[in-house]
Each structure stands twice: as structure tokens, then as C-alpha cells.
Design a protein around this motif. Sequence first.
Motif, short mmCIF file in Angstrom:
data_model
loop_
_atom_site.label_atom_id
_atom_site.label_comp_id
_atom_site.label_asym_id
_atom_site.label_seq_id
_atom_site.Cartn_x
_atom_site.Cartn_y
_atom_site.Cartn_z
N GLU A 182 0.86 -1.17 0.00
CA GLU A 182 0.00 0.00 0.00
C GLU A 182 0.90 1.23 0.00
O GLU A 182 1.58 1.52 0.99
CB GLU A 182 -0.89 -0.02 1.25
CG GLU A 182 -1.88 1.08 1.31
CD GLU A 182 -2.71 1.02 2.59
OE1 GLU A 182 -3.70 1.76 2.65
OE2 GLU A 182 -2.37 0.27 3.52
N LYS A 207 -3.89 4.86 4.34
CA LYS A 207 -4.99 5.75 4.70
C LYS A 207 -4.78 6.39 6.07
O LYS A 207 -5.24 7.50 6.32
CB LYS A 207 -6.30 4.98 4.67
CG LYS A 207 -7.51 5.85 4.79
CD LYS A 207 -8.78 5.09 4.54
CE LYS A 207 -9.92 6.10 4.55
NZ LYS A 207 -11.08 5.63 3.85
N ASN A 223 -4.35 8.56 -2.34
CA ASN A 223 -4.87 7.38 -1.65
C ASN A 223 -6.13 6.88 -2.34
O ASN A 223 -6.29 5.66 -2.55
CB ASN A 223 -5.15 7.73 -0.18
CG ASN A 223 -5.83 6.59 0.56
OD1 ASN A 223 -7.06 6.48 0.53
ND2 ASN A 223 -5.03 5.76 1.20
N ASN A 224 -7.03 7.78 -2.71
CA ASN A 224 -8.27 7.39 -3.40
C ASN A 224 -7.98 6.78 -4.77
O ASN A 224 -8.60 5.80 -5.17
CB ASN A 224 -9.21 8.59 -3.54
CG ASN A 224 -9.78 9.03 -2.22
OD1 ASN A 224 -9.79 8.28 -1.24
ND2 ASN A 224 -10.25 10.26 -2.16
N ILE A 225 -7.05 7.37 -5.49
CA ILE A 225 -6.68 6.83 -6.81
C ILE A 225 -6.05 5.45 -6.67
O ILE A 225 -6.37 4.53 -7.44
CB ILE A 225 -5.73 7.80 -7.56
CG1 ILE A 225 -6.49 9.07 -7.96
CG2 ILE A 225 -5.10 7.13 -8.77
CD1 ILE A 225 -5.60 10.16 -8.50
N ALA A 246 -6.58 3.29 -4.23
CA ALA A 246 -7.63 2.36 -3.84
C ALA A 246 -8.50 2.01 -5.04
O ALA A 246 -8.89 0.84 -5.22
CB ALA A 246 -8.48 2.98 -2.72
N GLU A 247 -8.82 2.99 -5.87
CA GLU A 247 -9.61 2.75 -7.08
C GLU A 247 -8.86 1.85 -8.06
O GLU A 247 -9.44 0.96 -8.67
CB GLU A 247 -9.96 4.09 -7.73
CG GLU A 247 -10.94 4.00 -8.85
CD GLU A 247 -11.31 5.37 -9.38
OE1 GLU A 247 -11.14 5.58 -10.60
OE2 GLU A 247 -11.73 6.21 -8.57
N HIS A 248 -7.54 2.08 -8.16
CA HIS A 248 -6.71 1.26 -9.04
C HIS A 248 -6.69 -0.20 -8.57
O HIS A 248 -6.75 -1.11 -9.39
CB HIS A 248 -5.29 1.83 -9.08
CG HIS A 248 -4.33 1.03 -9.89
ND1 HIS A 248 -4.41 0.96 -11.26
CD2 HIS A 248 -3.31 0.23 -9.53
CE1 HIS A 248 -3.45 0.17 -11.71
NE2 HIS A 248 -2.76 -0.29 -10.67
N ASP A 249 -6.62 -0.39 -7.26
CA ASP A 249 -6.63 -1.76 -6.72
C ASP A 249 -7.95 -2.47 -7.01
O ASP A 249 -7.97 -3.68 -7.21
CB ASP A 249 -6.37 -1.74 -5.21
CG ASP A 249 -4.95 -1.37 -4.87
OD1 ASP A 249 -4.07 -1.45 -5.77
OD2 ASP A 249 -4.71 -0.99 -3.71
N LEU A 250 -9.05 -1.72 -7.03
CA LEU A 250 -10.35 -2.32 -7.30
C LEU A 250 -10.53 -2.71 -8.77
O LEU A 250 -11.25 -3.65 -9.08
CB LEU A 250 -11.48 -1.37 -6.89
CG LEU A 250 -11.64 -1.13 -5.39
CD1 LEU A 250 -12.71 -0.08 -5.14
CD2 LEU A 250 -12.00 -2.43 -4.68
N THR A 251 -9.89 -1.97 -9.66
CA THR A 251 -10.07 -2.24 -11.09
C THR A 251 -9.24 -3.40 -11.59
O THR A 251 -9.48 -3.92 -12.66
CB THR A 251 -9.74 -0.98 -11.93
OG1 THR A 251 -8.40 -0.58 -11.68
CG2 THR A 251 -10.70 0.14 -11.62
#
Length: 161
Positions: A88, A92, A151-153, A155-160
Motif C-alpha cells: 500500500e 490511509k 490514496n483514493n486513486i 484504492a480505485e486502481h486496486d479495485l479495477t
Amino acid sequence: MNDKMIKKLKWLCYTALFVCVCWFLYVCFQSYANIFNTEGQHIHLEASSSIVGYTISLFAIHLILTFGLIGICITFFVNILRGMRREELFPKANILVINIGAILIFLQTATADNFSQIFISEGPGQFILTSNPFVWALAVLVFGAMYKIANNIAAEHDLTI
């Protein structure tokens, strides 16, 4: 992340932690010298009780805030090192650390602006407020906002994937 970037980031974090320890030691040494040194600049404890009370209060508050700021910096870099173990890049937990750091840097810089006043024994100095606390706190808040976006980007990258 590739290994070369991880090594550079770890080196940077360990270097920053070393600088924080040096900063802590410097503040301890400087504080000792300011209290117990009788030549040059030092805290004048032989003045009237109201001046001494103001001097000791401002000095103690400044020390507490400085040590708190050092602690926040150490926490920030330790969180990054822990986050790298979990792969990570932008932990966060550091978002809250940065926001607390913005408050501490505002207060610490405000007391630092008044730090030279405690070396004057002619009367209780007025508390002054310059633009420094506002500028430093704003810089840390902008850094915190950019960190939160990163951090948001991440986390979004990890979800995609």
C-alpha cells in the motif's frame, strides 16, 4: 511497484526517520542550553514572577508542540514503511496524521514566532502572530489533500485490477 522504487522509498523513509531523531536530539540539547546556559542567549529566570511565568509557559508549550510535531513526522514515515509491507503506497492512516500535523505546525510555528520574546527580560512580551503559521499550515493541508487524492486513486486502481 518495482524493487528499485521500493528501495529508494525505504531509503528515503529511513533517512527521514534519522533526521527526525537528530531533530529531537537537537531540540533537547538546545532546550538544555537555553535553560542552564548563563552566557549568551538564555531564558532569564531572575525577572519578575509574571515574566518568568509567561516565559516558562511559552517555552513548555513550544517544547510540547515541537515534540508532538516530531512524533507526527515519525508516525508518517513509519506508516509508509508499514504500508509498503502490505503493498500500500499511500496508507490511509496518514491522512489523519497529516491533518493533525497541520494543526500542530500552525501552533508550533506560532509559538516559535514568539520564542525570541522569552529571551527578553525587560517585560512580558506581547504575543505576536505572523503569516508563518498560516503559510506552513496551508502547505501541509495542500499536501494532505494531494495525499488523500493519491490514496483514493490507489484504492480505485486496486479495485479495477
